[in-house]
Design a protein around this motif. Sequence first.
Motif, mmCIF file in Angstrom:
data_model
loop_
_atom_site.group_PDB
_atom_site.id
_atom_site.type_symbol
_atom_site.label_atom_id
_atom_site.label_comp_id
_atom_site.label_asym_id
_atom_site.label_seq_id
_atom_site.Cartn_x
_atom_site.Cartn_y
_atom_site.Cartn_z
ATOM 1 N N VAL A 8 0.830 -1.206 0.000
ATOM 2 C CA VAL A 8 0.000 0.000 0.000
ATOM 3 C C VAL A 8 0.867 1.260 0.000
ATOM 4 N N ILE A 9 1.932 1.249 0.790
ATOM 5 C CA ILE A 9 2.836 2.403 0.821
ATOM 6 C C ILE A 9 3.493 2.604 -0.545
ATOM 7 N N LEU A 10 3.912 1.519 -1.187
ATOM 8 C CA LEU A 10 4.543 1.606 -2.499
ATOM 9 C C LEU A 10 3.553 2.089 -3.555
ATOM 10 N N LEU A 11 2.319 1.602 -3.482
ATOM 11 C CA LEU A 11 1.286 2.048 -4.415
ATOM 12 C C LEU A 11 1.043 3.549 -4.250
ATOM 13 N N SER A 12 0.936 3.971 -3.005
ATOM 14 C CA SER A 12 0.697 5.379 -2.717
ATOM 15 C C SER A 12 1.837 6.249 -3.249
ATOM 16 N N ASP A 36 8.767 4.796 5.959
ATOM 17 C CA ASP A 36 7.897 3.994 6.827
ATOM 18 C C ASP A 36 7.793 2.537 6.389
ATOM 19 N N LEU A 37 8.485 2.175 5.328
ATOM 20 C CA LEU A 37 8.458 0.787 4.863
ATOM 21 C C LEU A 37 9.087 -0.128 5.906
ATOM 22 N N GLY A 38 8.553 -1.328 6.023
ATOM 23 C CA GLY A 38 9.095 -2.294 6.968
ATOM 24 C C GLY A 38 8.090 -3.387 7.232
ATOM 25 N N SER A 39 8.569 -4.499 7.755
ATOM 26 C CA SER A 39 7.698 -5.640 8.031
ATOM 27 C C SER A 39 8.099 -6.292 9.346
ATOM 28 N N ALA A 40 7.078 -6.749 10.074
ATOM 29 C CA ALA A 40 7.338 -7.446 11.334
ATOM 30 C C ALA A 40 6.704 -8.828 11.330
ATOM 31 N N THR A 41 6.492 -9.370 10.148
ATOM 32 C CA THR A 41 5.820 -10.677 10.015
ATOM 33 C C THR A 41 6.834 -11.732 9.599
ATOM 34 N N VAL A 42 7.698 -12.088 10.515
ATOM 35 C CA VAL A 42 8.803 -13.002 10.206
ATOM 36 C C VAL A 42 8.293 -14.384 9.803
#
Length: 230
Positions: free
Chosen positions: A71-75, A205-211
Motif C-alpha cells: 500500500v505504501i509503495l502504491l501510494s 515507513d516501509l518495513g515488516s514485522a511478520t517473520v
Amino acid sequence: MATAELGAGGLAGRQALLRLMAWMSPAFPVGGFSYSAGFESAVVEGHVVDGDAVEAWLQMLMSDGGLRNDVILLSEAHRCQSEGRALSDLIALAAALAGSAERHAEITRLGEAFVKAASAWPHPVIDALAGPVPYSVAVGAVAASHGVDRSDALAAFLHAQMSQYVSVAIRLGVIGQTRGVAILAASESRILDAVSRFSELGLDDLGSATVIADTLSMRHETQYSRLFQS
C-alpha cells in the motif's frame, strides 16, 4: 457554467471509478488466482486452520506485513506519477523488498500482466512501465495517470488483495464461501482505517514485522505438493 463543470467533473470521476473497478476485478487478466504469497504454506503447516485464523492472518499482513508495504509503495507510485517524477528508483526498491524468489516472481509477473492489460486504456505511462515492474507500483502509476483518487486506489487494491486471500482459503478448504463473504464484510472498516493511516506514509515507513509469514513464503518454494505458484 457551474452546472456543466460539475457534470463534467462527475463524469470524469465516474469514468475513473469504472476503470478502477475493471483493473481490480478478478476478471482482469493478471493471473492473481494462481498465487498465494506464501498463504498456502501457512495452511499446510497449521498456522491457519479456520475462519478466525484466516481473519487474523489477513489483519496481520495488512497492519504489519507485506500488504502494508504494498500500500505504501502504491501510494508513492501514485504521487510520483502525479508529480511527474521518474518511477525507476521506486520500481527497483519495490522489487528489492520481495522476501523470496517466489514473491519476487509473483509481484513482477502480476505487474507486467497488469501493464499489458491496462494498455487497453492508452497512456504514455504504459511505456514508462515497460519491463519487470512490481504490481503495486504499476497499479499506483496507472491509477494516477487516469485520474483515480489515491485513497480510492488504495482501498480498491486492499480489498482486491483481501479477496484474493479469501479465495485461496476457500480453495484450500479452510473456509466456505459464506465465511469468506463474512470475512470480507468484516474487513471493510479495517481497510478504511488502513487507507486513512497509510496514505500519509512514505518510503521511510516501509518495513515488516511478520517473520513467520515471510519465512513461510520462502519455504513454499520447496513445498512438496502445492496448488499455487507462491
